[in-house]
Design a protein around this motif. Structure first.
Motif, PDB file in Angstrom:
ATOM      1  N   SER A 257       0.824  -1.215   0.000  1.00 29.30           N
ATOM      2  CA  SER A 257       0.000   0.000   0.000  1.00 29.30           C
ATOM      3  C   SER A 257       0.854   1.259   0.000  1.00 29.30           C
ATOM      4  CB  SER A 257      -0.932   0.002   1.214  1.00 29.30           C
ATOM      5  OG  SER A 257      -0.191   0.143   2.428  1.00 29.30           O
ATOM      6  N   PHE A 258       2.066   1.180   0.537  1.00 33.76           N
ATOM      7  CA  PHE A 258       2.960   2.333   0.525  1.00 33.76           C
ATOM      8  C   PHE A 258       3.479   2.612  -0.888  1.00 33.76           C
ATOM      9  CE2 PHE A 258       2.834   1.767   5.028  1.00 33.76           C
ATOM     10  CZ  PHE A 258       3.175   2.989   5.574  1.00 33.76           C
ATOM     11  N   VAL A 259       3.609   1.566  -1.704  1.00 35.73           N
ATOM     12  CA  VAL A 259       3.989   1.771  -3.096  1.00 35.73           C
ATOM     13  C   VAL A 259       2.874   2.521  -3.828  1.00 35.73           C
ATOM     14  CG1 VAL A 259       4.601   0.616  -5.259  1.00 35.73           C
ATOM     15  CG2 VAL A 259       5.397  -0.317  -3.078  1.00 35.73           C
ATOM     16  N   ILE A 260       1.633   2.115  -3.569  1.00 32.05           N
ATOM     17  CA  ILE A 260       0.494   2.802  -4.184  1.00 32.05           C
ATOM     18  C   ILE A 260       0.429   4.252  -3.724  1.00 32.05           C
ATOM     19  CG2 ILE A 260      -2.030   2.822  -4.337  1.00 32.05           C
ATOM     20  CD1 ILE A 260      -1.957  -0.221  -3.979  1.00 32.05           C
ATOM     21  N   LEU A 261       0.627   4.481  -2.419  1.00 32.97           N
ATOM     22  CA  LEU A 261       0.612   5.842  -1.871  1.00 32.97           C
ATOM     23  C   LEU A 261       1.711   6.688  -2.510  1.00 32.97           C
ATOM     24  CD1 LEU A 261      -0.469   7.897   0.182  1.00 32.97           C
ATOM     25  CD2 LEU A 261       1.136   6.939   1.850  1.00 32.97           C
ATOM     26  N   ALA A 262       2.893   6.116  -2.681  1.00 33.83           N
ATOM     27  CA  ALA A 262       4.010   6.860  -3.286  1.00 33.83           C
ATOM     28  C   ALA A 262       3.686   7.272  -4.713  1.00 33.83           C
ATOM     29  CB  ALA A 262       5.276   6.009  -3.253  1.00 33.83           C
ATOM     30  N   ASN A 263       3.024   6.403  -5.458  1.00 33.14           N
ATOM     31  CA  ASN A 263       2.655   6.747  -6.833  1.00 33.14           C
ATOM     32  C   ASN A 263       1.613   7.856  -6.883  1.00 33.14           C
ATOM     33  OD1 ASN A 263       4.086   5.040  -8.885  1.00 33.14           O
ATOM     34  ND2 ASN A 263       3.338   3.404  -7.568  1.00 33.14           N
ATOM     35  N   ILE A 264       0.686   7.848  -5.930  1.00 33.59           N
ATOM     36  CA  ILE A 264      -0.306   8.924  -5.864  1.00 33.59           C
ATOM     37  C   ILE A 264       0.385  10.254  -5.580  1.00 33.59           C
ATOM     38  CG2 ILE A 264      -2.277   9.825  -4.581  1.00 33.59           C
ATOM     39  CD1 ILE A 264      -3.143   6.934  -4.089  1.00 33.59           C
ATOM     40  N   ILE A 265       1.283  10.245  -4.604  1.00 32.91           N
ATOM     41  CA  ILE A 265       2.010  11.466  -4.243  1.00 32.91           C
ATOM     42  C   ILE A 265       2.870  11.944  -5.406  1.00 32.91           C
ATOM     43  CG2 ILE A 265       3.793  12.418  -2.724  1.00 32.91           C
ATOM     44  CD1 ILE A 265       2.755  10.511  -0.536  1.00 32.91           C
ATOM     45  N   ASN A 266       3.569  11.009  -6.035  1.00 32.34           N
ATOM     46  CA  ASN A 266       4.480  11.386  -7.117  1.00 32.34           C
ATOM     47  C   ASN A 266       3.730  11.936  -8.327  1.00 32.34           C
ATOM     48  OD1 ASN A 266       7.463  11.185  -7.872  1.00 32.34           O
ATOM     49  ND2 ASN A 266       6.494  10.241  -9.640  1.00 32.34           N
ATOM     50  N   SER A 267       2.548  11.397  -8.604  1.00 33.64           N
ATOM     51  CA  SER A 267       1.775  11.882  -9.752  1.00 33.64           C
ATOM     52  C   SER A 267       1.378  13.343  -9.589  1.00 33.64           C
ATOM     53  CB  SER A 267       0.521  11.020  -9.947  1.00 33.64           C
ATOM     54  OG  SER A 267      -0.387  11.197  -8.863  1.00 33.64           O
ATOM     55  N   MET A 278      12.111  14.816  -7.032  1.00 31.32           N
ATOM     56  CA  MET A 278      11.390  13.694  -6.419  1.00 31.32           C
ATOM     57  C   MET A 278      12.299  12.471  -6.309  1.00 31.32           C
ATOM     58  SD  MET A 278       8.555  15.023  -5.644  1.00 31.32           S
ATOM     59  CE  MET A 278       7.758  13.536  -5.038  1.00 31.32           C
ATOM     60  N   LEU A 279      13.135  12.264  -7.311  1.00 33.03           N
ATOM     61  CA  LEU A 279      14.109  11.176  -7.245  1.00 33.03           C
ATOM     62  C   LEU A 279      15.094  11.401  -6.105  1.00 33.03           C
ATOM     63  CD1 LEU A 279      15.793   8.760  -8.257  1.00 33.03           C
ATOM     64  CD2 LEU A 279      16.783  10.283  -9.977  1.00 33.03           C
ATOM     65  N   THR A 280      15.581  12.622  -5.979  1.00 35.11           N
ATOM     66  CA  THR A 280      16.539  12.951  -4.915  1.00 35.11           C
ATOM     67  C   THR A 280      15.926  12.730  -3.541  1.00 35.11           C
ATOM     68  OG1 THR A 280      17.583  14.600  -6.355  1.00 35.11           O
ATOM     69  CG2 THR A 280      18.050  14.741  -3.994  1.00 35.11           C
ATOM     70  N   PHE A 281      14.679  13.163  -3.382  1.00 34.55           N
ATOM     71  CA  PHE A 281      13.981  12.924  -2.113  1.00 34.55           C
ATOM     72  C   PHE A 281      13.866  11.436  -1.830  1.00 34.55           C
ATOM     73  CE2 PHE A 281       9.846  11.612  -0.380  1.00 34.55           C
ATOM     74  CZ  PHE A 281       9.989  12.059   0.922  1.00 34.55           C
ATOM     75  N   PHE A 319       9.476   5.907  -5.533  1.00 33.32           N
ATOM     76  CA  PHE A 319       9.902   7.243  -5.961  1.00 33.32           C
ATOM     77  C   PHE A 319      11.127   7.162  -6.875  1.00 33.32           C
ATOM     78  CE2 PHE A 319       7.706   8.913  -2.042  1.00 33.32           C
ATOM     79  CZ  PHE A 319       6.824   9.748  -2.709  1.00 33.32           C
ATOM     80  N   ILE A 320      12.096   6.350  -6.488  1.00 37.09           N
ATOM     81  CA  ILE A 320      13.332   6.236  -7.261  1.00 37.09           C
ATOM     82  C   ILE A 320      13.059   5.615  -8.630  1.00 37.09           C
ATOM     83  CG2 ILE A 320      15.610   5.153  -7.367  1.00 37.09           C
ATOM     84  CD1 ILE A 320      15.621   5.243  -4.269  1.00 37.09           C
ATOM     85  N   ALA A 321      12.347   4.492  -8.652  1.00 36.49           N
ATOM     86  CA  ALA A 321      12.125   3.764  -9.903  1.00 36.49           C
ATOM     87  C   ALA A 321      11.285   4.578 -10.885  1.00 36.49           C
ATOM     88  CB  ALA A 321      11.443   2.429  -9.602  1.00 36.49           C
ATOM     89  N   THR A 322      10.170   5.131 -10.408  1.00 38.42           N
ATOM     90  CA  THR A 322       9.263   5.852 -11.296  1.00 38.42           C
ATOM     91  C   THR A 322       9.932   7.070 -11.913  1.00 38.42           C
ATOM     92  OG1 THR A 322       7.344   5.124 -10.006  1.00 38.42           O
ATOM     93  CG2 THR A 322       7.041   7.032 -11.443  1.00 38.42           C
TER      94      THR A 322
END
Length: 392
Positions: A257-267, A278-281, A319-322
């Motif tokens: 679920s944290f992966v899903i949350l990260a994608n929502i935030i990153n979008s 975002m990658l640096t963070f 965050f890093i991969a996306t």
């Protein structure tokens, strides 16, 4: 919201549905493995090898498919891939021995890479400077596939047989063909000079670009850390911490679920702050969490600390991969097929190292697993800090 943005957001659902075909093929038949082995008169380990064979063939095929996408066009390659995947799925449903099963699983993977490799290029084409946002949307929607696949497989297994699973995959791929014919855009026509280039030219350009190397390393190491998690977590949760089999899926879903949350935030934030920030963070945040996780396992602290730290760590990998993927795609706009293939090959190639390394370093505790994840993040940080100013 403009009409262009609305159309892009609608198209991303189709792209996610197409690329979700692969995780469906990987995870949907997992509940049926014991029955398949029994009906073939084979050991379960032989059927389990079909996963490794699938991933290996998928990675190799991406290397071939990337340049093909740039040369013959995305739509044509996507249609070939989806039709071949559908045919292979139907043949899998008719196999009656383990040898044929492994052969057609290999074919399924080879064709699966054909349509998977074109999707990142389409995302870059429609989102342009906001590619990181598009990739986050894609990952967010696609994450539903591995979560739902085992359940769908179980339903089909109970309703009919394991063969129904592969018939379902064949029908699903054919539906994707029909939708792609109507909605999938093709890449802009290459210039005459572009057509004359060697098929490996894209790879030479990508790997010779020094500014892209930190992003490629980010893709590779984040994937390596993720596969370390996938490989080690059954031992860490079920054996070391003695979590019950019934509770395991809930803890696993908590981390995912944290992966899903990260994608929502990153979008949302990648548009405002940019993919580089975002990658640096993600890499610095992940490194800090990984240090804490290593301390928890070093001092043998209670399970709750490991479980709570793994969630944020998984989000940092997202965050890093996306953002790494997006930055590579934006840098090589004329070679998106080769760029997507490079990303895929590095991702699955590095992931293949996780199992052997964990086996070699295994000492009966979670420490090797956490140290490998920390090492991956430290490599990303060191590689990135050598190039503090990157122009995308």
């Amino acid at each position: 919201m403009s009409k262009t943005s609305l159309a892009a957001n609608k198209l991303i659902f189709l792209l996610a549905a197409i690329i979700a075909t692969t995780p469906l093929a990987i995870d949907m038949y997992l509940p049926a493995m014991p029955i398949i082995a029994e009906q073939f008169g084979s050991d379960l380990s032989h059927v389990q090898q079909s996963i490794s064979i699938f991933l290996f063939c998928y990675a190799i095929s991406q290397i071939i498919a990337g340049p093909l996408a740039d040369h013959i066009g995305r739509r044509r390659l996507a249609f070939i891939g989806l039709l071949g995947f559908s045919f292979s799925s139907y043949m899998l449903a008719m196999t009656d021995n383990i040898e044929s099963f492994l052969i057609f699983r290999s074919m399924q993977a080879l064709f699966g890479a054909f349509f998977s490799v074109v999707i990142p290029g389409v995302v870059q084409q429609i989102y342009r400077e906001n590619t990181a946002k598009g990739m986050s949307y894609l990952s967010l929607i696609m994450m539903m596939a591995p979560l739902l696949a085992p359940g769908i497989g179980s339903i089909l297994l109970q309703a009919h047989s394991w063969r129904a699973i592969f018939i379902f995959l064949g029908v699903y791929a054919m539906i994707m063909v029909l939708l792609a014919m109507r909605f999938l855009p093709d890449a802009p026509k290459p210039t005459q000079r572009r057509r004359k280039r060697d098929i490996l030219d894209g790879y030479r350009i990508i790997f010779s670009n020094k500014k892209a190397r930190p992003f490629l390393m980010g893709t590779m190491m984040s994937s390596f850390a993720f596969f370390c998690y996938i490989t080690a977590i059954p031992f860490v949760y079920l054996e070391y911490y003695a979590v019950s089999v019934q509770a395991f899926p809930f803890y696993f879903a908590f981390n995912v679920s944290f992966v899903i949350l990260a994608n929502i935030i990153n979008s949302r934030l990648s548009v405002r702050f940019g993919a580089v920030k975002m990658l640096t963070f993600g890499m610095f945040f992940g490194a800090c969490v990984a240090v804490l996780l290593c301390l928890v396992t070093w001092f043998n602290m209670p399970f709750i600390y490991t479980m709570l730290l793994l969630g944020p760590l998984m989000s940092s990998l997202s965050f890093i991969a996306t953002n790494s993927d997006a930055l590579v795609l934006m840098r090589f706009k004329e070679h998106t097929g080769s760029a997507a293939a490079t990303i895929g090959a590095l991702r699955f190639g590095s992931g293949a190292l996780a199992g052997p390394l964990l086996l070699v370093l295994h000492n009966g505790t979670p420490l090797p697993f956490t140290l490998l994840m920390l090492t991956a993040l430290v490599i990303v940080v060191l590689t990135r800090t050598k190039q503090t100013k990157v122009v995308v």
